[in-house]
Design an enzyme around this catalytic site. Structure first.
Site, PDB file in Angstrom:
ATOM      1  N   ASP A   1      38.180  38.300  43.634  1.00 54.26           N
ATOM      2  CA  ASP A   1      37.679  38.506  44.989  1.00 54.26           C
ATOM      3  C   ASP A   1      37.907  37.283  45.870  1.00 54.26           C
ATOM      4  O   ASP A   1      38.022  37.400  47.089  1.00 54.26           O
ATOM      5  CB  ASP A   1      36.179  38.824  44.965  1.00 54.26           C
ATOM      6  CG  ASP A   1      35.892  40.156  44.301  1.00 54.26           C
ATOM      7  OD1 ASP A   1      36.624  41.116  44.581  1.00 54.26           O
ATOM      8  OD2 ASP A   1      34.949  40.232  43.492  1.00 54.26           O
TER       9      ASP A   1
ATOM     10  N   HIS B   1      32.188  34.696  37.289  1.00 47.80           N
ATOM     11  CA  HIS B   1      32.414  36.061  36.821  1.00 47.80           C
ATOM     12  C   HIS B   1      31.520  36.323  35.616  1.00 47.80           C
ATOM     13  O   HIS B   1      31.188  35.400  34.869  1.00 47.80           O
ATOM     14  CB  HIS B   1      33.892  36.269  36.456  1.00 47.80           C
ATOM     15  CG  HIS B   1      34.249  37.692  36.190  1.00 47.80           C
ATOM     16  ND1 HIS B   1      34.183  38.256  34.936  1.00 47.80           N
ATOM     17  CD2 HIS B   1      34.672  38.674  37.026  1.00 47.80           C
ATOM     18  CE1 HIS B   1      34.546  39.524  35.018  1.00 47.80           C
ATOM     19  NE2 HIS B   1      34.843  39.807  36.262  1.00 47.80           N
TER      20      HIS B   1
END
Length: 457
Positions: A393, A334
């Site tokens: 995700d 991320h």
């Protein structure tokens, strides 16, 4: 002038000129360092460049120890309240949380029982406000296989149905935003039903939303032909919406929302721009990529429990030898978090429950194994400046597959949650009435003289 060039000639010309375009567009990579350009609006350590202030949400990925910044478990706060406390709170009281989060993000405080019921009533009313002609003329007559484009087109078309479309007063923008929160699920699900019918020959059905249902319940009700779903399915989809509702002002789509809003334009233009950003595979489209990556992995890896075989596949991914050859393990890493993404951590426990209910324990175990192995593989294969962990995700793709939600709706589901955050940020940008956002780009092309046509090569 020939206005009837055949398709073969046009394609050949475009192919030839694409290389010319690439050559003219390529900038010497050393210039970015020379002029200290913060590419992606990030510094060399990956930290975002400060471009604004917000009270809507906060992301924490590091803490100060003895005057030094060190990575820590990720934290996400909505209006100053830890997201893990929010989820724990509404679950302990056995109710859905997305509507409460909409209220919190937009109005800055947790609603009491009366305030929450008033918001639910408003959303239920707005779900009934979509004209029949809109579904027929906009969604059914131009079905798109890409539902993010369907969402964007639907939002922009609402402008034509709004007598106060350009009114940017707080009261009017609030109305527009709440309508969009209510209507996003209908746009996406109805768009999917239309596309399935016209492009795939599936049965066509449209279930009107139920006023007594939550947003999550209505999504499942409208999506499934029999309208049936279990309490656990609705609860987990509600949690997904809550975790996707907001993530700071610096993520690509929310920053887009701020940039476009700062120009003074209407709500529909600003939100459709944010949708265009979210569609990208580097942003909201990543959850679909995760699911597709795992589908190939399940075909290529014979023994899902064999760590060495799974690790070999992950190495192949990074070396552009598997899946889409992009060199990425989707769902891992991320831009901000390093040790952990609090959204993924919150989600993981509920994913296990759903896997047990659906009899998909083997798939869940494979995801767990990849989550365990991927950071080590990435560290060995890549030079990275911070740790790598699973992001939201990574698990949302598995959840949606277990809920039998089609791939086409994965990113639109992200948007159904994030419209709450976009709405709050649009209102915050308008209320604070800052300058139009205009970062600088340094021109590095050499000055040249104009050459007459007769003297050109």
């Amino acid at each position: 002038m020939n206005n009837n060039l055949d398709a073969g000639y046009r394609n050949d010309w475009l192919h030839k000129m694409a290389s010319v375009c690439e050559a003219s567009s390529t900038i010497d990579s050393t210039l970015f360092e020379r002029y200290e350009v913060k590419r992606g609006l990030r510094d060399l350590n990956g930290r975002g460049v400060l471009t604004g202030l917000t009270e809507i949400s906060e992301i924490q990925s590091s803490t100060i120890v003895d005057g030094v910044s060190v990575p820590c478990d990720g934290k996400l706060y909505y209006q100053g309240i830890d997201i893990e406390e929010i989820v724990g709170g509404f679950l302990s009281e056995k109710r859905f949380g997305y509507e409460e989060v909409v209220y919190l993000l937009i109005f800055g405080k947790l609603p009491n029982e009366k305030e929450l019921e008033e918001l639910k009533d408003m959303l239920a009313t707005y779900r009934q406000s979509l004209p029949t002609s809109f579904v027929r003329d906009i969604i059914m007559k131009a079905p798109s296989v890409d539902l993010m484009n369907t969402l964007g087109r639907s939002v922009l078309t609402l402008y034509s149905y709004d007598d106060r479309a350009d009114d940017t007063t707080t009261e009017n923008v609030l109305r527009q935003c709440l309508q969009l929160v209510a209507l996003f699920p209908m746009f996406a699900v109805y768009g999917y039903q239309a596309a399935s019918y016209f492009h795939e020959g599936s049965s066509f059905f449209l279930h009107p939303p139920k006023p007594e249902y939550s947003t999550a319940e209505n999504i499942l009700h409208m999506l499934r032909q029999d309208s049936e779903f279990t309490p656990l399915e609705a609860k987990i989809l509600d949690i997904a919406l809550v975790l996707h509702a907001e993530h700071g002002g610096g993520n690509n789509s929310t920053f887009t929302d701020h940039v476009v809003t700062s120009s003074g334009t209407d709500t529909y233009a600003a939100i459709s721009a944010a949708l265009g950003s979210l569609k990208g595979p580097r942003h909201g489209g990543a959850n679909r990529k995760v699911s597709q990556m795992f589908e190939e992995m399940k075909e290529k890896v014979k023994d899902w429990e064999d760590e060495q075989e799974v690790e070999s596949y992950l190495v192949a991914l990074l070396n552009q030898q598997a899946f889409d050859k992009a060199g990425l393990i989707y769902g891992m890493g991320h831009a901000v978090y390093s040790i952990s993404d609090p959204r993924a951590k919150t989600f993981r426990h509920f994913v296990k429950k759903l896997a047990d209910e659906k009899g998909m324990q083997k798939e869940y175990a494979l995801y767990n194994l990849v989550e365990k192995l991927a950071p080590k593989v990435i560290a060995n294969e890549r030079h990275i400046y911070k740790g790598v962990s699973a992001n939201i995700d990574f698990y949302s793709g598995l959840v949606y597959s277990m809920l039998d939600i089609p791939h086409e709706l994965y990113t639109p589901l992200f948007a159904m949650g994030r419209i709450a955050g976009w709405s709050a940020h649009r209102l915050e940008e308008l209320v604070n009435a800052g300058k139009i956002i205009r970062p600088a780009y340094k021109a590095v092309a050499k000055h040249k003289s104009y050459v007459p046509m007769s003297e050109r090569d």
